[in-house]
Design a protein around this motif. Structure first.
Motif, short mmCIF file in Angstrom:
data_model
loop_
_atom_site.label_atom_id
_atom_site.label_comp_id
_atom_site.label_asym_id
_atom_site.label_seq_id
_atom_site.Cartn_x
_atom_site.Cartn_y
_atom_site.Cartn_z
N MET A 50 -8.24 52.73 16.34
CA MET A 50 -7.66 53.11 15.09
C MET A 50 -7.55 52.58 14.25
O MET A 50 -7.75 50.79 15.10
CB MET A 50 -5.90 53.92 16.29
N GLN A 51 -7.23 51.73 12.82
CA GLN A 51 -6.83 50.93 12.29
C GLN A 51 -5.53 51.27 11.80
O GLN A 51 -4.66 52.67 11.09
CB GLN A 51 -7.87 51.43 10.20
N ILE A 52 -5.13 50.38 11.62
CA ILE A 52 -3.65 50.36 10.85
C ILE A 52 -3.69 49.75 9.10
O ILE A 52 -4.54 48.60 9.13
CB ILE A 52 -1.97 50.11 11.97
N ILE A 53 -2.36 49.75 8.63
CA ILE A 53 -2.17 49.29 7.33
C ILE A 53 -0.31 48.78 7.21
O ILE A 53 0.02 49.35 7.78
CB ILE A 53 -1.95 50.57 6.38
N THR A 54 -0.18 47.36 7.09
CA THR A 54 0.69 46.96 7.10
C THR A 54 1.42 45.47 6.64
O THR A 54 -0.57 44.99 5.96
CB THR A 54 0.94 46.38 8.73
N SER A 55 2.27 45.27 6.40
CA SER A 55 2.49 44.06 5.85
C SER A 55 3.86 43.59 6.10
O SER A 55 3.79 43.54 7.43
CB SER A 55 3.12 44.42 3.95
N HIS A 56 4.41 42.22 5.61
CA HIS A 56 5.14 41.40 6.02
C HIS A 56 6.47 42.24 6.30
O HIS A 56 6.67 42.71 5.73
CB HIS A 56 5.58 40.37 5.24
N ASN A 57 7.50 41.30 7.11
CA ASN A 57 8.47 41.24 7.78
C ASN A 57 9.75 41.30 6.63
O ASN A 57 9.17 40.60 5.48
CB ASN A 57 8.83 40.59 8.71
N ALA A 58 10.28 41.94 6.46
CA ALA A 58 11.72 41.42 5.30
C ALA A 58 11.26 42.25 4.09
O ALA A 58 10.25 42.31 3.36
CB ALA A 58 12.30 40.60 4.69
N LEU A 59 10.64 43.67 4.61
CA LEU A 59 9.17 44.17 3.54
C LEU A 59 10.09 44.38 1.84
O LEU A 59 11.03 44.70 1.95
CB LEU A 59 8.98 45.26 4.52
N ASP A 60 9.20 44.22 0.98
CA ASP A 60 9.96 43.59 -0.49
C ASP A 60 8.83 45.20 -1.39
O ASP A 60 7.81 45.93 -0.64
CB ASP A 60 9.48 43.10 -1.14
N PHE A 61 9.25 45.31 -2.41
CA PHE A 61 8.31 46.20 -3.52
C PHE A 61 7.25 46.21 -3.56
O PHE A 61 6.29 47.18 -2.91
CB PHE A 61 9.25 46.58 -4.38
N ASP A 62 6.66 44.65 -3.50
CA ASP A 62 4.74 44.51 -3.64
C ASP A 62 4.28 45.31 -2.26
O ASP A 62 3.23 45.52 -2.05
CB ASP A 62 5.25 43.22 -3.90
N GLY A 63 5.03 45.01 -1.10
CA GLY A 63 4.60 45.18 0.32
C GLY A 63 4.84 46.00 0.29
O GLY A 63 3.32 46.90 1.03
N ARG A 87 4.85 36.36 9.21
CA ARG A 87 5.35 36.96 8.87
C ARG A 87 5.03 38.33 9.11
O ARG A 87 6.16 39.40 8.68
CB ARG A 87 5.21 36.96 7.52
N LEU A 88 3.94 39.04 10.09
CA LEU A 88 4.48 39.87 10.38
C LEU A 88 4.91 40.74 12.03
O LEU A 88 4.66 41.58 12.17
CB LEU A 88 2.47 39.90 11.68
N GLY A 89 6.24 40.43 12.28
CA GLY A 89 7.17 41.24 13.02
C GLY A 89 6.87 41.28 13.81
O GLY A 89 5.96 40.80 15.06
N HIS A 90 7.31 42.60 14.44
CA HIS A 90 6.72 43.26 15.71
C HIS A 90 5.30 42.49 16.53
O HIS A 90 5.18 43.29 17.32
CB HIS A 90 7.16 44.41 16.46
N LEU A 91 4.72 43.31 14.70
CA LEU A 91 2.91 43.60 15.43
C LEU A 91 1.86 41.94 15.31
O LEU A 91 0.80 41.66 15.33
CB LEU A 91 1.92 43.88 14.06
N LYS A 92 3.03 40.61 14.96
CA LYS A 92 1.79 39.89 15.11
C LYS A 92 1.07 38.74 16.75
O LYS A 92 0.20 38.06 16.21
CB LYS A 92 3.39 39.02 14.53
N GLY A 93 1.41 39.62 17.74
CA GLY A 93 1.28 39.24 18.16
C GLY A 93 -0.67 39.96 18.70
O GLY A 93 -0.71 39.39 19.57
#
Length: 243
Positions: free
Chosen positions: A1-14, A77-83
C-alpha cells in the motif's frame, strides 16, 4: 500500500499538494500525518466527506510499502508517521519546494523545485500527464498556490506558480472559495508577535544586501508566521528577513 502525506500542522499548500498527488497516484491512500492548521480544520469541517482523507489510526502501518510525501522532505515534520522513515525497503517519492537540508528524506523520486508552492510542482505533473482535475479539486489546488504565495504577491512567487494558477482557473477553480479561506486579518497574537519582531529587528548590510534579523519567543504556538514575517519585511523595507 502506498500512502500520500504531508507535514504536521498542515496548511493549504500541503493539503492541496496531497489532493494533486492523488491524481498522479490514484491507488494511494491520503493520510494526515498529524495536526491541521485552524483554517484547514475549518475547510475540512465543510468538505471532509468529499476528500476522504484518513488518519494514521485508520490504516495498518505495517502494510505501507511506499510514501508520497509533499510540501516537506523532513522526517521530523511527519508527525505520527515519522517513524516509518526508518522502515527498511520503504519507497519514497518527494515533492517539495523548500531548500534542501541535511537529513532530508531522499527517495527514488525527488522533485525539489524553487517555486512558491509545492502544489505547483504537482500541477505541472498533472498537465504533463494530460490528467483533468474536476472543478472542486482545481479549487483546492488553487487555494494551496494562492495561500503559499500570498495571492501570487510574495517574492517567492515564480512564473510557474502563476501558470499553474491560470491552468486551474481554466478548469473552473472557484476564486470565491479561495478568498473565503485565505489568511484572515491578523489575530491579537499575530499583532503582538509582529510588534515583538519589530522591536528586536536589526539591519545588517552584507555584500550590498539589506538583511534584517528579528527574534521573538512565545510559550504558545502562533499560526501564520509566514504572513507575519512577510509584513515585517514590508515594514522594514529590506531585501531579506530572518525571523
Amino acid at each position: 500500500m502506498q500512502i500520500i502525506t504531508s507535514h504536521n500542522a498542515l496548511d493549504f499548500d500541503g493539503l492541496a499538494a496531497m489532493i494533486a498527488a492523488g491524481k498522479l497516484y490514484p491507488s494511494a491512500v491520503p493520510v494526515f500525518s498529524g495536526t491541521l492548521s485552524n483554517r484547514v480544520k475549518q475547510f475540512m469541517a465543510l468538505y471532509k466527506d468529499l476528500l476522504m482523507i484518513k488518519v494514521p489510526k485508520e490504516i495498518n502501518l505495517n502494510e505501507i510499502t511506499g510514501m508520497i510525501i509533499v510540501d516537506t522532505a523532513a522526517a521530523s515534520r511527519l508527525g505520527h508517521l515519522k517513524g516509518l522513515v526508518e522502515k527498511v525497503g520503504l519507497d519514497f517519492h518527494i515533492y517539495d519546494h523548500h531548500p534542501v537540508m541535511d537529513g532530508d528524506i531522499r527517495g527514488s523520486i525527488n522533485e525539489i523545485h524553487p517555486v512558491g508552492a509545492a502544489t505547483t510542482i504537482l500541477v505541472e505533473k498533472i498537465i504533463e500527464r494530460k490528467l483533468t482535475p474536476n472543478a472542486f479539486e482545481a479549487t483546492i489546488m488553487a487555494l494551496g498556490i494562492y495561500d503559499d504565495t500570498g495571492s501570487l504577491l510574495f517574492t517567492s512567487t515564480t512564473q510557474r506558480d502563476v501558470s499553474a494558477a491560470a491552468y486551474l482557473l481554466g478548469l473552473g477553480a472557484n476564486l470565491q472559495i479561495v478568498a473565503n479561506f485565505m489568511e484572515q486579518p491578523f489575530s491579537g497574537e499575530q499583532r503582538q508577535l509582529l510588534q515583538n519582531l519589530l522591536q528586536t529587528s536589526r539591519h545588517y548590510r552584507i555584500k550590498n544586501v539589506d538583511v534584517v534579523i528579528a527574534v521573538a519567543q512565545s510559550e504558545e504556538f502562533i499560526s501564520g508566521l509566514d504572513v507575519v514575517t512577510y509584513q515585517l519585511m514590508e515594514v522594514e523595507n529590506c531585501d531579506v528577513v530572518f525571523a
